[in-house]
Design an enzyme around this catalytic site. Structure first.
Site, mmCIF file in Angstrom:
data_model
loop_
_atom_site.group_PDB
_atom_site.id
_atom_site.type_symbol
_atom_site.label_atom_id
_atom_site.label_comp_id
_atom_site.label_asym_id
_atom_site.label_seq_id
_atom_site.Cartn_x
_atom_site.Cartn_y
_atom_site.Cartn_z
ATOM 1 N N LYS A 193 -13.156 -1.682 6.538
ATOM 2 C CA LYS A 193 -12.510 -2.600 7.485
ATOM 3 C C LYS A 193 -13.045 -2.341 8.894
ATOM 4 O O LYS A 193 -13.791 -3.158 9.418
ATOM 5 C CB LYS A 193 -10.992 -2.465 7.411
ATOM 6 N N TRP B 126 0.833 -1.216 0.000
ATOM 7 C CA TRP B 126 0.000 0.000 0.000
ATOM 8 C C TRP B 126 0.858 1.252 0.000
ATOM 9 O O TRP B 126 0.519 2.239 -0.654
ATOM 10 C CB TRP B 126 -1.016 -0.039 1.152
ATOM 11 N N ASP C 132 -2.042 6.704 6.104
ATOM 12 C CA ASP C 132 -3.094 5.860 5.530
ATOM 13 C C ASP C 132 -3.474 4.839 6.595
ATOM 14 O O ASP C 132 -2.804 3.824 6.762
ATOM 15 C CB ASP C 132 -2.562 5.157 4.268
HETATM 16 N N1 PMP Z 1 -4.533 1.428 1.895
HETATM 17 C C1 PMP Z 1 -4.610 0.321 2.664
HETATM 18 C C2 PMP Z 1 -3.692 0.187 3.838
HETATM 19 C C3 PMP Z 1 -5.540 -0.676 2.336
HETATM 20 O O1 PMP Z 1 -5.606 -1.783 3.080
HETATM 21 C C4 PMP Z 1 -6.379 -0.510 1.222
HETATM 22 C C5 PMP Z 1 -7.430 -1.527 0.821
HETATM 23 N N2 PMP Z 1 -7.250 -2.807 1.187
HETATM 24 C C6 PMP Z 1 -6.243 0.645 0.457
HETATM 25 C C7 PMP Z 1 -5.327 1.600 0.832
HETATM 26 C C8 PMP Z 1 -7.094 0.870 -0.763
HETATM 27 O O2 PMP Z 1 -8.355 1.209 -0.317
HETATM 28 P P1 PMP Z 1 -9.595 1.429 -1.287
HETATM 29 O O3 PMP Z 1 -9.927 0.102 -1.846
HETATM 30 O O4 PMP Z 1 -10.628 1.968 -0.331
HETATM 31 O O5 PMP Z 1 -9.204 2.417 -2.313
#
Ligand code: PMP
Length: 360
Positions: free
Chosen positions: A196, A102, A172
């Site tokens: 989550k 991420w 994030d």
């Molecule tokens: N950052 C993290 C730490 C995540 O776990 C996720 C999704 N699993 C995201 C960003 C991406 O999120 P989204 O699908 O809401 O764009």
């Protein structure tokens, strides 16, 4: 009605009490004769729901008055772009800490807007640890420092909040927000996709210090401007009303359970039990350094990897689902957010012990 234990990384389990309340209010919300989904976002009923949700989130996280809370769309992935678009404020460079998949996505998006200084990375360790702060090469001229407190795929989390002096810290928190108390005043911006620990997919929460609002680069699309959303109380356009409402129910549920201190205690115990079992088993393995193991996402592998498919199939039959690890790392991953009951962890451990006995 029976419910299975769903270990999905997200969308993830929601508390049963929240789903029951939402079901009971689905068709006729509080005698209004309509569902929340059918209401004007500017009407008095929804305004009250929205304000209560924000007030409860502020109370849970003790969010200081000089921070705005935004209820947006676009997922955490949109924030990968919104952060540099709004926060560079004329500067040319930003610091990023690379601790996993991420972080990497945030970095590659930021590169469209600025020069990215990767101030530290745990890529050489295959993202199984957090780089020691003494070795970070932070740039005092950076517009901000971005990091990912919990890497959902690698199951690695920061056991502390990094110190960045006067450079704003951006986090994030998609997979760790609301898992424990947090000192919000340490951050410039906190963002999280809801799916989550907050509520349904489609809602994205941004908590932003007010002095960081208003510096968007020329040409920033209206929908990508923090200022626009802040000035309009997240109602510049139609917000994700149902997600906002469910998030409000989740915040109420956390408060009823004793708030974030209580969540932290339960989460520490849940994760501790599972890691302890894995470490003692000699049959399952978790590769992450002990000091930075995630409370929320627990990846593990079988010593006999040829049994992965059988493990997943039998777990599914035992009512333990979505344990398959992320496609980029393989193996298994148990995501155990706030709404995963402790009995779910006990059931998983019991199954893992039994599987080991039958397949040693
Ligand atoms: N950052 C993290 C730490 C995540 O776990 C996720 C999704 N699993 C995201 C960003 C991406 O999120 P989204 O699908 O809401 O764009």
């Amino acid at each position: 009605m029976s419910r299975i234990y769903n270990f999905s990384a997200g969308p993830a389990m929601l508390p049963r009490e929240v789903l029951e309340k939402a079901a009971s209010e689905l068709i006729d919300w509080h005698g209004s004769g309509m569902s929340i989904m059918e209401m004007s976002h500017r009407g008095k009923e929804f305004t009250a729901v929205a304000e209560k949700a924000e007030a409860d989130l502020r109370e849970l996280l003790a969010i200081p008055q000089n921070y705005k809370v935004l209820f947006l769309q676009g997922g955490a992935s949109s924030q990968f772009a919104m952060v540099p678009m709004n926060l560079l404020r004329g500067r040319k460079t930003a610091d990023y800490i690379n601790t996993g998949q991420w972080s990497k996505k945030a970095i590659s998006e930021a590169k469209h807007y600025c020069s990215v200084n990767v101030a530290a990375t745990s890529e050489p360790e295959n993202f199984t640890t957090i780089p020691e702060p003494s070795g970070w090469s932070l740039n005092p001229e950076a517009a901000y420092v971005h990091y990912t407190p919990n890497e959902t795929i690698g199951g690695v989390e920061f056991p502390y909040i990094p110190e960045t002096g006067s450079v704003p810290l951006i986090a994030d928190m998609s997979s760790t927000i609301l898992s424990r108390p947090l000192n919000v005043s340490k951050f410039g911006v906190i963002y999280a996709g809801a799916q989550k620990n907050i509520g349904p997919a489609g809602l994205t929460i941004v908590i932003i210090r007010e002095d960081l609002i208003g510096g968007e680069r020329p040409g920033t699309p209206t929908m990508f401007s923090y200022k626009i959303h802040a000035e309009n109380n997240s109602m510049y356009n139609t917000p994700p009303t149902y997600g906002w409402y469910i998030a409000g129910l989740v915040f109420e549920w956390i408060k009823q359970k004793g708030g974030l201190k209580a969540m932290a205690e339960i989460n520490r115990r849940k994760a501790g039990k599972l890691y302890d079992f894995i470490d003692k088993s000699a049959y399952y393995k978790n590769p992450v350094s002990i000091s930075c193991r995630s409370w929320m996402n627990v990846p593990f592998t079988l010593v006999k990897q040829e049994l992965d498919k059988k493990f997943l199939e039998e777990a599914g039959k035992a009512g333990l689902v979505a344990l398959k690890g992320h496609r980029s790392v393989g193996g298994m991953r148990a995501s155990i957010y706030n709404a995963m009951p402790e009995q779910g962890i006990d059931a998983l451990i019991e199954f893992m012990a039994d599987f080991k006995k039958r397949n040693a």
